[in-house]
Enzyme design. Structure first.
Site, PDB file in Angstrom:
ATOM      1  N   GLU A 205       3.523  -9.935   2.547  1.00  0.00           N
ATOM      2  CA  GLU A 205       3.536  -9.505   3.948  1.00  0.00           C
ATOM      3  C   GLU A 205       2.100  -9.218   4.346  1.00  0.00           C
ATOM      4  O   GLU A 205       1.515  -8.232   3.901  1.00  0.00           O
ATOM      5  CB  GLU A 205       4.405  -8.250   4.121  1.00  0.00           C
ATOM      6  CG  GLU A 205       4.278  -7.639   5.506  1.00  0.00           C
ATOM      7  CD  GLU A 205       5.073  -6.347   5.705  1.00  0.00           C
ATOM      8  OE1 GLU A 205       5.965  -6.032   4.877  1.00  0.00           O
ATOM      9  OE2 GLU A 205       4.798  -5.647   6.697  1.00  0.00           O
TER      10      GLU A 205
ATOM     11  N   ARG B 293      -2.644  -5.816  11.208  1.00  0.00           N
ATOM     12  CA  ARG B 293      -3.364  -4.554  11.431  1.00  0.00           C
ATOM     13  C   ARG B 293      -4.854  -4.750  11.390  1.00  0.00           C
ATOM     14  O   ARG B 293      -5.615  -3.789  11.393  1.00  0.00           O
ATOM     15  CB  ARG B 293      -2.984  -3.545  10.357  1.00  0.00           C
ATOM     16  CG  ARG B 293      -1.572  -3.124  10.489  1.00  0.00           C
ATOM     17  CD  ARG B 293      -1.297  -1.956   9.596  1.00  0.00           C
ATOM     18  NE  ARG B 293       0.065  -2.037   9.162  1.00  0.00           N
ATOM     19  CZ  ARG B 293       0.587  -1.277   8.234  1.00  0.00           C
ATOM     20  NH1 ARG B 293      -0.155  -0.372   7.637  1.00  0.00           N
ATOM     21  NH2 ARG B 293       1.844  -1.420   7.907  1.00  0.00           N
TER      22      ARG B 293
ATOM     23  N   LYS C 273      14.331  -3.773   6.971  1.00  0.00           N
ATOM     24  CA  LYS C 273      13.371  -2.905   6.304  1.00  0.00           C
ATOM     25  C   LYS C 273      13.815  -1.473   6.596  1.00  0.00           C
ATOM     26  O   LYS C 273      14.148  -1.142   7.733  1.00  0.00           O
ATOM     27  CB  LYS C 273      12.004  -3.181   6.924  1.00  0.00           C
ATOM     28  CG  LYS C 273      10.858  -2.499   6.294  1.00  0.00           C
ATOM     29  CD  LYS C 273       9.566  -2.933   7.004  1.00  0.00           C
ATOM     30  CE  LYS C 273       8.595  -3.468   6.045  1.00  0.00           C
ATOM     31  NZ  LYS C 273       7.225  -3.533   6.401  1.00  0.00           N
TER      32      LYS C 273
END
Ligand code: 3PG
Length: 212
Positions: A42, A46, A130
């Site tokens: 993943e 960011r 998640k």
């Protein structure tokens, strides 16, 4: 109603959550993880390097199932598809985001923190979610509790997961996989210490296989 696209197949039950600050780090990092048995990553949105990193891994490391993480806005869906992400993940889920990924055919793991959020995501056709932030929400006990009323849902706990506690999560019947940043420590990435990342990946892979 269009249904969500199926996730790509991968074998690892541990998903490294990565912040890439330099796109040049992405390919050696992905290769190091693969060498340790981890075939999914993943790469979080960011940093300004994230899309280029996803693109590099998608092009150069086809055996790695590269996901775009921290996808929190519908407007990011087209960007991560263009970069070559095979799927996406989010710490949460909004109706706009769920609509956008499904309309675009992008496989997606929405994030949830309550049973109500999980039920909303299920209404939109998602069954793997998640659980974020898992440890802070109460960890293993929370997922055990959700398993009673929501037995058809599967979760990827992320947030506060480590080598020390991953086995407790993976032993639960409603936990498909776990995610975490411990596999790619910033210092090792900055130093280009890919051997350390392979060691961490292998350690996690063996720990996951011991549960299976
Ligand atoms: C995140 O999205 O930040 C992940 O949950 C990683 O959390 P961790 O750093 O606690 O593994």
């Amino acid at each position: 109603m269009k249904t969500p696209a199926p996730l790509p197949t991968f074998h690892s039950r541990v998903v490294p959550v990565v912040v890439v600050t330099d796109p040049a780090q992405a390919v050696p990092m992905a290769e190091a993880l693969l060498a340790g048995g981890v075939d999914v990553i993943e790469i979080t949105l960011r940093s300004s390097a994230a899309l280029a990193a996803i693109e590099a891994v998608a092009r150069a490391v086809p055996a790695m199932q590269v996901g775009a993480g921290t996808v929190t806005r519908a407007s990011e869906v087209a960007q991560v598809i263009a970069a070559g992400a095979r799927f996406a993940l989010s710490p949460g889920a909004t109706p706009a985001l769920l609509d956008a990924v499904t309309a675009a055919g992008l496989p997606f793991i929405p994030g949830v923190a309550t049973p109500g959020e999980a039920m909303s995501a299920r209404d939109a056709g998602f069954t793997l979610m998640k659980c974020f932030p898992a440890a802070q929400l109460g960890g293993v006990e929370v997922l055990k509790a959700w398993g009673g009323p929501l037995p058809d849902l599967r979760f990827c706990p992320t947030g506060g997961v480590s080598l020390a506690n991953m086995g407790q999560f993976l032993a639960l019947p409603n936990v498909a996989m776990v995610g975490g940043s411990w596999l790619t420590p910033a210092a090792a990435v900055q130093a280009g210490d890919w051997a350390q990342i392979t060691r961490l990946a292998r350690e996690a892979t063996l720990a996951a296989q011991a549960i299976a």
